[in-house]
Design an enzyme around this catalytic site. Sequence first.
Site: not given
Length: 326
Positions: A47, A183, A201, A211-214, A234-235, A237
């Site tokens: 991950s 992450t 991550t 897509r981009v997360g937090d 983490t988790g 986003g």
Amino acid sequence: MPLIISTWSFSSRGNDTAWPMLASGGSALDAVEACCATVDAAPDVDSVGYGGLPDASGRVSLDGCIMLSPARCGSACALRHHLHPVSVARRVMERTSHVMLAGIDADEFADLQGLPRSELLSPEAKAAWETWSTKPTVIDQSRDRLVAGLRPIDGGPGADGRLFAANAPRASGSEDRWKHHDTIGTLAIDSHGTLAGACSTSGMPYKVPGRVGDSPIIGHGLYVDPTAGAATATGAGELVMGVCGSFLAVELMRQGRSPIEALVATLERIRSSYELQPHHQVAMIALRPDGAWAAAALRPGFRVAVRDDAGSRVLEPDATLLPESS
Ligand code: SD4
């Protein structure tokens, strides 16, 4: 005083790389970068970095950021050719007047900075994607607009595309069920009392390309303010991004809440802001400038890796808000 805390048990190896630096008077900034780099390079961590699971098109993209203070932070996201997003982010922070670079131009910036290109897709991750991509149902990610994830409802590989399956077999009390999507967020304080944080991550497995997360976004996946404290998440986003999770936790510490009070209040905000699905998880860690720290999660299964003078250990969080099935 020196201390490094990181999300998930796999980060112990990163903490162990960073600890000699911190123990010998080195900087928290170098420590968090080295910690993430160790985990990036580990093919068995699927991950983060090499070995990270790809997006829906079968291509890996990496996100990361690094932060000392509001005036000293950097970020790189959607990298497709460089293994260490935190090192790219550090160069953005130290060698440009910007905070965040994205995509193909971020890769080209990393080239110009002399960072080597490398293959990000491991044979195992490629095989996992090939299995996933043969299941027609998983292509439709609209069923759950918050999360396009991995963990199948039936416990088999990639059948449903959900990150946390409501009905999957569970090893209660273990970290096992989270192993495909985690992450590394790491926070450190050095012997000079300087705080630093970093986050790295490959994001949600099988995410919609682009897509981009937090994780690489300052204030969402990571926030550090030397006058108030540091936090990282983490988790899922998307759940963190809607409440500016890491910024919120640090602001609550600024207002006098303890690290655990700040994390619980942040996770409560997430709980009250979304219709949480059984597979949704967010976990956070927070560190105050005096070295006090805490870890908390929405659901069971999270672990925090800690390294200080007392040694290396992996601990359960101080608080868990929800039972697994709610
Ligand atoms: C993301 N927060 O991209 C990351 C993924 C993660 O545990 O942390 N998974 O949304």
